[in-house]
Design a protein around this motif. Structure first.
Motif, PDB file in Angstrom:
ATOM      1  N   ILE A 366       2.752  12.275 -21.299  1.00  0.00           N
ATOM      2  CA  ILE A 366       2.155  12.951 -22.446  1.00  0.00           C
ATOM      3  C   ILE A 366       0.696  12.511 -22.504  1.00  0.00           C
ATOM      4  CG2 ILE A 366       2.148  13.154 -24.968  1.00  0.00           C
ATOM      5  CD1 ILE A 366       5.200  12.548 -24.831  1.00  0.00           C
ATOM      6  N   SER A 367      -0.209  13.452 -22.360  1.00  0.00           N
ATOM      7  CA  SER A 367      -1.641  13.193 -22.371  1.00  0.00           C
ATOM      8  C   SER A 367      -2.242  14.193 -23.341  1.00  0.00           C
ATOM      9  CB  SER A 367      -2.205  13.365 -20.950  1.00  0.00           C
ATOM     10  OG  SER A 367      -3.583  13.100 -20.899  1.00  0.00           O
ATOM     11  N   ALA A 368      -2.471  13.755 -24.599  1.00  0.00           N
ATOM     12  CA  ALA A 368      -2.725  14.697 -25.685  1.00  0.00           C
ATOM     13  C   ALA A 368      -3.973  14.325 -26.463  1.00  0.00           C
ATOM     14  CB  ALA A 368      -1.515  14.738 -26.619  1.00  0.00           C
ATOM     15  N   PHE A 369      -4.966  15.188 -26.412  1.00  0.00           N
ATOM     16  CA  PHE A 369      -6.216  14.947 -27.140  1.00  0.00           C
ATOM     17  C   PHE A 369      -6.234  15.734 -28.447  1.00  0.00           C
ATOM     18  CE2 PHE A 369     -10.650  16.289 -28.059  1.00  0.00           C
ATOM     19  CZ  PHE A 369     -11.160  15.042 -28.411  1.00  0.00           C
ATOM     20  N   GLY A 370      -6.757  15.097 -29.515  1.00  0.00           N
ATOM     21  CA  GLY A 370      -6.978  15.762 -30.791  1.00  0.00           C
ATOM     22  C   GLY A 370      -5.732  16.423 -31.335  1.00  0.00           C
ATOM     23  N   PRO A 371      -5.788  17.747 -31.627  1.00  0.00           N
ATOM     24  CA  PRO A 371      -4.637  18.427 -32.232  1.00  0.00           C
ATOM     25  C   PRO A 371      -3.384  18.406 -31.375  1.00  0.00           C
ATOM     26  CG  PRO A 371      -6.334  20.014 -31.553  1.00  0.00           C
ATOM     27  CD  PRO A 371      -6.948  18.655 -31.472  1.00  0.00           C
ATOM     28  N   HIS A 372      -3.543  18.298 -30.069  1.00  0.00           N
ATOM     29  CA  HIS A 372      -2.360  18.239 -29.201  1.00  0.00           C
ATOM     30  C   HIS A 372      -1.542  16.969 -29.450  1.00  0.00           C
ATOM     31  CE1 HIS A 372      -4.261  21.158 -26.047  1.00  0.00           C
ATOM     32  NE2 HIS A 372      -3.768  21.785 -27.088  1.00  0.00           N
ATOM     33  N   GLY A 373      -2.195  15.923 -29.958  1.00  0.00           N
ATOM     34  CA  GLY A 373      -1.483  14.686 -30.261  1.00  0.00           C
ATOM     35  C   GLY A 373      -0.456  14.844 -31.362  1.00  0.00           C
ATOM     36  N   ALA A 374      -0.605  15.895 -32.178  1.00  0.00           N
ATOM     37  CA  ALA A 374       0.351  16.143 -33.259  1.00  0.00           C
ATOM     38  C   ALA A 374       1.647  16.762 -32.755  1.00  0.00           C
ATOM     39  CB  ALA A 374      -0.284  17.041 -34.310  1.00  0.00           C
ATOM     40  N   ILE A 375       1.646  17.228 -31.498  1.00  0.00           N
ATOM     41  CA  ILE A 375       2.862  17.768 -30.879  1.00  0.00           C
ATOM     42  C   ILE A 375       3.546  16.584 -30.187  1.00  0.00           C
ATOM     43  CG2 ILE A 375       3.781  19.435 -29.235  1.00  0.00           C
ATOM     44  CD1 ILE A 375       1.157  21.040 -29.611  1.00  0.00           C
ATOM     45  N   VAL A 376       4.626  16.099 -30.770  1.00  0.00           N
ATOM     46  CA  VAL A 376       5.185  14.798 -30.391  1.00  0.00           C
ATOM     47  C   VAL A 376       5.435  14.683 -28.893  1.00  0.00           C
ATOM     48  CG1 VAL A 376       7.063  13.159 -30.772  1.00  0.00           C
ATOM     49  CG2 VAL A 376       6.189  14.529 -32.679  1.00  0.00           C
ATOM     50  N   HIS A 377       6.002  15.707 -28.281  1.00  0.00           N
ATOM     51  CA  HIS A 377       6.288  15.664 -26.841  1.00  0.00           C
ATOM     52  C   HIS A 377       5.470  16.723 -26.103  1.00  0.00           C
ATOM     53  CE1 HIS A 377      10.047  13.062 -25.914  1.00  0.00           C
ATOM     54  NE2 HIS A 377       9.283  12.497 -26.808  1.00  0.00           N
ATOM     55  N   TYR A 378       4.188  16.731 -26.367  1.00  0.00           N
ATOM     56  CA  TYR A 378       3.279  17.689 -25.738  1.00  0.00           C
ATOM     57  C   TYR A 378       3.153  17.418 -24.240  1.00  0.00           C
ATOM     58  CZ  TYR A 378      -1.309  19.569 -24.332  1.00  0.00           C
ATOM     59  OH  TYR A 378      -2.331  20.204 -23.678  1.00  0.00           O
ATOM     60  N   THR A 379       3.132  18.496 -23.462  1.00  0.00           N
ATOM     61  CA  THR A 379       2.862  18.402 -22.036  1.00  0.00           C
ATOM     62  C   THR A 379       1.657  19.280 -21.714  1.00  0.00           C
ATOM     63  OG1 THR A 379       5.197  18.059 -21.516  1.00  0.00           O
ATOM     64  CG2 THR A 379       3.772  18.760 -19.720  1.00  0.00           C
ATOM     65  N   SER A 380       0.615  18.679 -21.178  1.00  0.00           N
ATOM     66  CA  SER A 380      -0.575  19.445 -20.845  1.00  0.00           C
ATOM     67  C   SER A 380      -0.310  20.317 -19.625  1.00  0.00           C
ATOM     68  CB  SER A 380      -1.753  18.504 -20.560  1.00  0.00           C
ATOM     69  OG  SER A 380      -2.949  19.235 -20.414  1.00  0.00           O
ATOM     70  N   SER A 381      -0.879  21.503 -19.662  1.00  0.00           N
ATOM     71  CA  SER A 381      -0.748  22.441 -18.542  1.00  0.00           C
ATOM     72  C   SER A 381      -2.120  23.057 -18.278  1.00  0.00           C
ATOM     73  CB  SER A 381       0.260  23.538 -18.883  1.00  0.00           C
ATOM     74  OG  SER A 381      -0.232  24.341 -19.955  1.00  0.00           O
ATOM     75  N   GLU A 382      -2.221  23.831 -17.218  1.00  0.00           N
ATOM     76  CA  GLU A 382      -3.493  24.488 -16.906  1.00  0.00           C
ATOM     77  C   GLU A 382      -3.921  25.407 -18.051  1.00  0.00           C
ATOM     78  OE1 GLU A 382      -5.471  23.750 -14.558  1.00  0.00           O
ATOM     79  OE2 GLU A 382      -4.127  22.395 -13.470  1.00  0.00           O
ATOM     80  N   GLU A 383      -2.937  25.939 -18.782  1.00  0.00           N
ATOM     81  CA  GLU A 383      -3.250  26.848 -19.883  1.00  0.00           C
ATOM     82  C   GLU A 383      -3.720  26.097 -21.126  1.00  0.00           C
ATOM     83  OE1 GLU A 383      -1.055  28.583 -16.863  1.00  0.00           O
ATOM     84  OE2 GLU A 383      -0.237  27.009 -18.187  1.00  0.00           O
ATOM     85  N   THR A 384      -3.235  24.878 -21.329  1.00  0.00           N
ATOM     86  CA  THR A 384      -3.542  24.148 -22.567  1.00  0.00           C
ATOM     87  C   THR A 384      -4.530  23.002 -22.360  1.00  0.00           C
ATOM     88  OG1 THR A 384      -1.703  22.581 -22.271  1.00  0.00           O
ATOM     89  CG2 THR A 384      -1.221  24.658 -23.426  1.00  0.00           C
ATOM     90  N   ASN A 385      -4.817  22.683 -21.107  1.00  0.00           N
ATOM     91  CA  ASN A 385      -5.662  21.527 -20.772  1.00  0.00           C
ATOM     92  C   ASN A 385      -7.032  21.625 -21.448  1.00  0.00           C
ATOM     93  OD1 ASN A 385      -6.447  19.163 -19.429  1.00  0.00           O
ATOM     94  ND2 ASN A 385      -7.243  20.309 -17.676  1.00  0.00           N
ATOM     95  N   ILE A 386      -7.417  20.561 -22.174  1.00  0.00           N
ATOM     96  CA  ILE A 386      -8.722  20.571 -22.848  1.00  0.00           C
ATOM     97  C   ILE A 386      -9.497  19.305 -22.492  1.00  0.00           C
ATOM     98  CG2 ILE A 386      -8.070  22.043 -24.789  1.00  0.00           C
ATOM     99  CD1 ILE A 386      -7.602  19.568 -26.465  1.00  0.00           C
ATOM    100  N   GLU A 387     -10.798  19.360 -22.738  1.00  0.00           N
ATOM    101  CA  GLU A 387     -11.667  18.232 -22.423  1.00  0.00           C
ATOM    102  C   GLU A 387     -11.617  17.187 -23.528  1.00  0.00           C
ATOM    103  OE1 GLU A 387     -16.405  17.288 -21.440  1.00  0.00           O
ATOM    104  OE2 GLU A 387     -15.703  19.363 -21.661  1.00  0.00           O
ATOM    105  N   LEU A 388     -11.672  15.922 -23.118  1.00  0.00           N
ATOM    106  CA  LEU A 388     -11.744  14.812 -24.069  1.00  0.00           C
ATOM    107  C   LEU A 388     -13.185  14.655 -24.544  1.00  0.00           C
ATOM    108  CD1 LEU A 388      -9.013  14.353 -22.694  1.00  0.00           C
ATOM    109  CD2 LEU A 388      -9.542  11.913 -22.568  1.00  0.00           C
ATOM    110  N   LYS A 389     -13.355  14.571 -25.847  1.00  0.00           N
ATOM    111  CA  LYS A 389     -14.692  14.420 -26.407  1.00  0.00           C
ATOM    112  C   LYS A 389     -14.697  13.341 -27.477  1.00  0.00           C
ATOM    113  CE  LYS A 389     -16.063  19.211 -25.509  1.00  0.00           C
ATOM    114  NZ  LYS A 389     -16.564  20.490 -26.072  1.00  0.00           N
TER     115      LYS A 389
END
Length: 596
Positions: A366-389
């Motif tokens: 689970i590698s979740a930046f910002g709002p994605h961190g609120a999704i408890v078991h979030y999985t990053s994908s090419e569609e959802t991948n965002i930059e860390l700022k």
């Protein structure tokens, strides 16, 4: 193919077979929590990719039941599919059983593949259907009939774990299991759970992504052990070692169903209703006596022996080195170069791979930046991948699988300066973690007794998190291991008393939808403390050695005792990890483990 078309195809088959309601759980033939690609039928028919959930399809409706870890994720993934989300445990949401009872028509037919439904679940469905004067069709894998490009079963080879890792031979483990069988008044034990088979035989495999398990069954009698497996997975060396340790025969994987039909009245079976599938259970003649009881190996493998404990601590030092280097890299480079959720996750895996004995990640990261961190078991994908700022929080829940054991760690990292509310929520989460880590309790307590210790800092602020506070961890096996964990709700399979040698996680969190998520997770070893006239006292020893980000801590919220605990933990981290770092990393670690 769209989900709506898949549902149309399924309903056409249901109509042909007169099935009114069809259940698609998240399971393989072994009731595993995580499954190989071949078994992801629920994902195929709903589009929901989480690790837990059950779909129920009727001629005019489709529903998905999942737990609080996945409410946000499931809500997004089910949009436009016609599949309705049922949030398990929420007010006015029917349970699966209640829904079947209220929705299945009189004399209706309930269908499912009995190999992926547990014996206990199947028995519950039987009672509901009987009250409806209906019937069950359990030998119908309808998803297989419509899934044209279904992945095949894994054919990857098994590998053996040396006794320097396991600390106990298969022969010794079988002796302990047979004693438990005898104590239960049984003489035959059918084991279908993959982690129990792997633990008993000291072998691992690669049949489930991330989890080193191997598709297999065992039948143990007082004199013999029969292994059901694709024999091509076993090298000559492994077969020889198994035979030396008491395995008498190796059979084709699916032959276990025919073997079950051969049991007679002379067999008294020990069957685990949670871990035995319904189809196998139904292949056993009614006149064969059955004792329904948890596999004895469930508790045996949860209580790690001294060799395993020593190895696991070494694995955590290796993991701590990798993760500390990772935090240093993030702090130094965010904002200076482009780092995304996926590239950050890949960097952590690279650092782990540098450690001796690393095999692979111990679960999907689970590698979740910002709002994605609120999704408890979030999985990053090419569609959802965002930059860390800079200016927000980055949550990573990851683990490493080493020959010396599995690790599971969550850290939430402040990238640059963050708002005060984030610091306050981070510090409440830290309070929760520290308080559970320092709990002292009498032997006989279970996770329900102790969960309030962790939740009090949240509940005192009218806050909560919608998942358990912790779980058992397997030795290079399941990252979620029975039979105990920390949670405030009653769950029959998680109320075993806490035993010496168990490894449990401590992972409270807080999740602000569409904004950020925070979780802090360490693993803890259960230890015996003082024994006196009041009984045997127990305590936890944290065995995860990674700094907690002081940039996100508000010291004003912590009391004197909590500050002392944090400083003590950070001193341990520095002492164990700093010898393995270069001078720049060591200087950084000194700063991030300083006393506050």
């Amino acid at each position: 193919m769209k989900i709506s078309q898949k549902l149309t195809n399924l309903r056409k088959l249901m109509k042909e077979k007169n099935i009114d309601m069809y259940i698609v759980p998240t399971a393989d033939f072994h009731q595993s929590e995580y499954v190989g690609e071949h078994f992801k039928a629920r994902k195929y028919i709903t589009g929901f990719t989480g690790s837990a959930g059950t779909a129920i399809i009727t001629m005019d409706k489709a529903g998905l039941w999942t737990d609080g870890r996945y409410f946000l994720q499931a809500g997004k993934q089910l949009e436009g599919t016609t599949v309705e989300l049922f949030k398990m445990g929420e007010p006015n949401v029917p349970t699966i059983e209640e829904y079947i009872e209220s929705t299945l028509s009189e004399k209706g037919i309930l269908g499912f593949d009995g190999r992926v439904v547990s014996m206990g679940e199947g028995q519950t469905y039987e009672k509901i259907v009987k009250n409806k004067n209906g019937s069950i069709c359990y030998d119908c894998d309808l998803i297989d009939d419509i899934w044209e490009d279904r992945p095949p079963l894994s054919e990857k080879p098994a590998f053996a774990l040396d006794i320097k890792y396991t600390g106990e031979s298969t022969a010794s483990k079988l002796e302990r299991v047979r004693k438990s069988m005898k104590d239960a008044g049984t003489n035959t034990h059918v084991i279908t759970s993959l982690d129990d088979v792997a633990w008993l035989l000291n072998i691992r495999g690669d049949d489930i992504e991330f989890f080193p398990l191997i598709l297999s069954y065992l039948i143990i009698t007082m004199e013999e052990v029969h292994l059901f497996i694709n024999e091509a997975k076993l090298s000559d060396e492994i077969k020889s070692e198994l035979m030396k340790n008491g395995v008498t025969a190796v059979h084709p994987y699916n032959d276990v169903y025919e073997e079950a039909k051969k049991f007679t009245s002379s067999n008294v079976l020990l069957l685990d209703p949670v871990r035995t599938n319904y189809a196998l259970y139904n292949n056993i003649h009614d006149d064969v006596k059955k004792v329904e009881k948890e596999n004895p190996s469930v508790v045996f493998k949860a209580m790690k022996n001294p060799t395993e404990i020593k190895n696991i601590k070494n694995a955590h030092i290796k993991d701590g080195i990798a993760h500390t280097k990772y935090m240093y890299w993030l702090k130094q480079n965010v904002g200076k170069e482009t780092i995304t959720e996926i590239s950050a996750s890949n960097k952590l895996e690279e650092l782990r791979a540098e450690q001796e004995g690393f095999i692979r990640p111990s679960f999907e990261p689970i590698s979740a930046f910002g709002p994605h961190g609120a999704i408890v078991h979030y999985t990053s994908s090419e569609e959802t991948n965002i930059e860390l700022k800079k200016g927000s929080l980055f949550l990573t829940d990851t683990g490493g699988g080493y020959y010396e054991g599995s690790t599971d760690i969550t850290r939430t990292i402040a990238l640059g300066e963050i708002p005060q509310i984030m610091k306050d929520h981070f510090t409440i989460t830290l309070q929760s973690n520290l308080r559970l880590a320092h709990a002292r309790f009498l032997y006989g307590c279970n996770g329900m007794n102790l969960d309030i210790v962790a939740r009090a800092p949240f509940w005192n602020h009218n806050l909560n998190f919608n998942h358990g506070t912790g779980h058992g961890v397997g030795y290079l096996m399941n990252i979620h291991e029975a039979p105990t964990g920390f949670r405030w709700q009653y769950r029959a399979h998680e109320i075993h008393q806490i035993e010496e040698g168990m490894i449990l996680t401590n992972e409270p969190g807080i999740y602000i939808a569409d904004s950020y998520g925070i979780r802090i997770e360490n693993e803890m070893l259960v230890c015996k403390g003082e024994k006196n006239e009041y009984g045997q006292f127990m305590y936890f020893e944290p065995i995860t050695y990674v700094p907690i980000d002081l940039d996100a801590v508000n010291p004003d919220i912590l009391n004197i005792e909590e500050i002392a605990w944090l400083n003590e933990y950070h001193k341990t981290v520095y002492d164990k990890i700093s010898p393995y770092l270069n001078e720049d990393e060591k200087e950084w670690l000194k700063k991030y483990t300083r006393e506050i």
